[in-house]
Structures are given as structure tokens and as C-alpha cells.
Design an enzyme around this catalytic site. Structure first.
Site, PDB file in Angstrom:
ATOM      1  N   GLU A  45      40.223  57.976  61.561  1.00 20.44           N
ATOM      2  CA  GLU A  45      39.473  59.087  60.961  1.00 20.44           C
ATOM      3  C   GLU A  45      38.394  59.608  61.906  1.00 20.44           C
ATOM      4  O   GLU A  45      37.805  60.662  61.674  1.00 20.44           O
ATOM      5  CB  GLU A  45      38.839  58.642  59.644  1.00 20.44           C
ATOM      6  CG  GLU A  45      37.507  57.934  59.749  1.00 20.44           C
ATOM      7  CD  GLU A  45      37.567  56.538  60.351  1.00 20.44           C
ATOM      8  OE1 GLU A  45      36.513  55.984  60.717  1.00 20.44           O
ATOM      9  OE2 GLU A  45      38.682  55.980  60.463  1.00 20.44           O
ATOM     10  N   HIS A  76      39.404  53.526  64.719  1.00 20.63           N
ATOM     11  CA  HIS A  76      39.131  54.424  63.595  1.00 20.63           C
ATOM     12  C   HIS A  76      39.956  55.706  63.711  1.00 20.63           C
ATOM     13  O   HIS A  76      39.561  56.642  64.405  1.00 20.63           O
ATOM     14  CB  HIS A  76      37.645  54.779  63.563  1.00 20.63           C
ATOM     15  CG  HIS A  76      36.778  53.665  63.072  1.00 20.63           C
ATOM     16  ND1 HIS A  76      36.362  53.561  61.762  1.00 20.63           N
ATOM     17  CD2 HIS A  76      36.278  52.588  63.714  1.00 20.63           C
ATOM     18  CE1 HIS A  76      35.630  52.475  61.614  1.00 20.63           C
ATOM     19  NE2 HIS A  76      35.561  51.858  62.788  1.00 20.63           N
ATOM     20  N   CYS A  78      39.963  48.673  61.121  1.00 21.40           N
ATOM     21  CA  CYS A  78      38.856  47.932  61.711  1.00 21.40           C
ATOM     22  C   CYS A  78      38.666  46.573  61.037  1.00 21.40           C
ATOM     23  O   CYS A  78      39.505  45.692  61.189  1.00 21.40           O
ATOM     24  CB  CYS A  78      37.592  48.780  61.699  1.00 21.40           C
ATOM     25  SG  CYS A  78      36.389  48.283  62.952  1.00 21.40           S
TER      26      CYS A  78
END
Length: 377
Positions: A356, A354, A269
Site C-alpha cells: 500500500e 508494504h 509486514c
């Protein structure tokens, strides 16, 4: 208590307060995720923003300590259609309303969030003011117009930690341990690959993802220099997510530039944007950004589409990339913007979204495994 949300163009929305009272300003944005409101509220990348959740009912699962993505919420305010008056979940420890009061976050319900979202999509994200004090639309609009925007603004300093620490998952599910990290010795002195994470507003699940692959994770403040990073003798560096304009975070760009070629680097990001800037590219502000858990991204190398979790208002300008130096590895299928790059020779890559998640799909977790393969003791 009555509350009012006013945008800088004069549009306003009346509703009821269900969080803290007072007044706040910020860029008004929207997130299309159906779940994960607690993770969204505690994502440091939302610092300086008033977040609108498009899902019509929020709060019915309550909140708990295990689903925090940072030490506290960083949103300026919250806008929803309806906050559930009750919550029910076996993991719940408190209501969303109690959580907002505890952390002094303003929130408004009873807003036509569909209308607000369509307005932002048509005209772009804009500054807004949310208040339980000033209920005159014209006066509140003026306050929104006087508030700072995000372009040229460094918000990283408001969310980054102030000292190095070692991250370790605790004995309970998703519980965390933190302890001080010292240069030279790293965290544990073992044989695990050591990864330094530059904290521009890092989400805990990024740290969990690295730790789950056997990495020793050391987190440094955003202003850490390349010399300080290398003093921990890392085997790799991760540039984290974070808020604000990437071009304003000049110290991070300088650090990334000095680390290029010295060890493997992964960016996520804001970290992706900082890495691109360090490689000589440019960034620009999107009209209304990408925020949600269902954004389709094309992996140009595998021709597979990944459904991704995203939260960003800036992007890398593709034409500014040196195509002799880097490849574009991922493209957003909604608007064609760059979602990932990789260096042709050096062990470094980054993605705009993202991997994750938290909340969101797990399609892109392979990227942590890719980074782990680069990071060798």
C-alpha cells in the site's frame, strides 16, 4: 531549546529541540525516504522507536489531516538534520513543529544524520534516549541502557484499536468514516466480499486499498480470536502491519494458526511474520532493519524487480520454512532476506514490505488485486 540524543554505546549528538519538550527512550532507527514524513510519523509500526530521517530538510510541505496513516503519531521521537522554518503546500493545514507539539512528540534538529545513520549501519540499531531535560551525555546514556529493547516485547497492544469497526472511505478525498461492526451481520449486508483486518497497527492506506477494490472492510482488535473473526462471516482475512517482536504476539500467532485453511489470508509486514510463525517458521532481528521507500525486491516467479516501501526490524528465517508447504516468492536484493511467501495448496500469501506504500512506489499494489481474486462472496 537545547536537546541531546544519547545512544547506549556512549555516542551522543547535540542539537536543538523543535517538538515537544521532555524525555523519551526508544530504539534509534533510520528511514531513507525523501518524502512522506507525515505518513512515517503516523505509521504505528514505529511505536517504541526514535526515527532518524536521512533526507536533510524536513517539514517544508507542512502537515494535513488527509495524510495521516493512523489516529495519531506513534514514534517515540524524531531526529532530523534541519526542520524547515516555513512550509508551503496547497494542502497544508499546519507546520510539522505544531503537529509535533500537538501530539507531544520530542524532536531534535541540527544533528549530523549522515554520521548517525552510518553509525547505526555499522553497529546496528540500538537503544537511545532523547531529552531536553537531561543534558549530561553520561547520565542520558545510562538512561538509554536501562530502557527496554524490542526483542521479546509486545508493542501491538499499544497501537491496536479496542473495538471492531467498519471502514469506509468518506465523501472527501482520503477522508474516513468509521462505525461499529457487529458479529454476524458484517458491515453493510451487501454482496461485496467481506474482509476482516486484524489490527496489529494497521495503516489506513491498507484499508483504503481493500475498499477501492470493492471490499467490505471490518477491522478487529489484535486480540480477536479465530472464533470472533469467523463470527463476522468474512470471505478473507488480512493480517496487518505493526510494531515490536512478532514472537511476542503469541495470541495473534494462535489466531492465525486456527484460521489457516478456513479462508483466504494475506499478511503484510508484521502480519507476514505472524503468518510464517503460525506455519511453524522462525523469525530473527535484523542488524538495522529495512526502512525506506526504495528497497529492491525480486519477484522469484516473474523475475521482475519491484521497488518497495519497507519498515521492519525483524524478518522470517528462510531455513526454518517448510519448503514442502510454502514457496518463497520475493527476496530482498540488498541482503537476500525473505520478502514474501505463498502456500503451495492453501489460499494464503504474505509479504514483508508494504504494497500500500504511503509513502512510496506503487509497484506492488497488484498484491491487493491478487488477494481480491481469492476473496469471493
Amino acid at each position: 531549546m537545547k536537546a541531546l540524543l544519547a545512544l547506549e554505546d556512549g555516542t551522543y549528538f547535540e542539537g536543538e529541540s523543535f517538538g515537544s519538550t521532555g524525555e523519551c527512550c526508544g530504539e534509534v532507527v533510520f528511514n531513507t525516504s525523501m518524502t512522506g514524513y507525515q505518513e512515517i510519523l503516523t505509521d504505528p509500526s514505529y511505536c517504541g522507536q526514535i526515527v532518524t530521517l536521512t533526507y536533510p530538510e524536513i517539514g517544508n510541505c507542512g502537515v494535513n489531516q488527509e495524510d495521516l496513516e493512523s489516529r495519531s503519531p506513534f514514534v517515540s521521537g524524531l531526529v532530523v538534520r534541519k526542520c524547515s522554518p516555513s512550509y508551503s503546500n496547497w494542502r497544508a493545514e499546519a507546520s510539522l513543529e505544531d503537529f509535533l507539539h500537538q501530539h507531544h512528540i520530542l524532536a531534535i534538529q541540527g544533528v549530523d544524520t549522515r554520521r548517525l545513520t552510518r553509525h547505526i549501519r555499522s553497529l546496528g540499531a540500538m537503544r537511545g534516549a532523547l531529552s531536553t531535560r537531561e543534558l549530561d551525555p553520561q547520565k542520558l546514556t545510562e538512561k538509554a541502557r536501562r530502557s527496554p529493547g524490542l526483542i521479546g516485547r509486545d508493542l501491538v497492544q499499544e497501537v491496536s484499536g479496542d473495538k471492531p469497526y467498519v471502514f469506509q472511505p468518506g465523501p472527501g478525498q482520503n477522508k474516513l468514516w468509521f462505525r461499529e461492526a457487529l458479529p454476524g451481520t458484517g458491515g453493510g449486508g451487501g454482496t461485496a466480499p467481506r474482509v476482516v483486518v486484524l489490527d496489529f497497527g494497521v495503516k489506513y492506506n491498507i484499508l483504503r486499498s481493500l475498499a477501492s477494490l470493492g471490499c467490505e472492510v471490518i477491522v478487529l482488535p489484535a486480540r480477536a480470536t479465530a472464533k470472533e473473526v469467523l463470527s463476522f462471516q468474512p470471505h478473507g482475512v488480512l493480517l496487518s502491519n505493526g510494531p515490536g517482536d512478532p514472537q511476542a504476539v503469541t495470541y495473534a500467532i494462535e489466531t492465525a494458526n486456527k484460521l489457516i485453511g478456513k479462508l483466504p489470508i494475506m499478511g503484510i509486514c508484521l502480519g507476514h511474520q505472524i503468518l510464517a510463525l503460525a506455519l511453524g517458521a522462525n523469525t530473527f532481528k535484523l542488524k538495522f532493519g529495512h526502512r525506506g521507500a526504495n528497497h529492491p525486491v525480486l519477484n522469484t516467479r516473474t523475475a521482475r524487480v519491484e521497488i518497495t516501501s519497507q519498515n521492519h526490524g525483524f524478518a522470517v528465517e528462510e531455513k526454518s520454512l517448510d519448503k514442502h508447504q510454502v514457496d518463497v516468492t520475493h527476496i530482498n536484493l540488498n541482503d537476500g532476506t525473505v520478502e514474501g511467501i505463498e502456500h503451495k495448496e492453501l489460499p494464503l500469501f504474505s509479504v514483508q514490505y508494504h504494497p500500500e506504500a504511503s509513502p512510496g512506489p506503487h509497484d506492488s499494489q497488484y498484491l491487493f488485486q491478487k488477494f481480491r481474486a481469492m476473496v469471493k462472496p
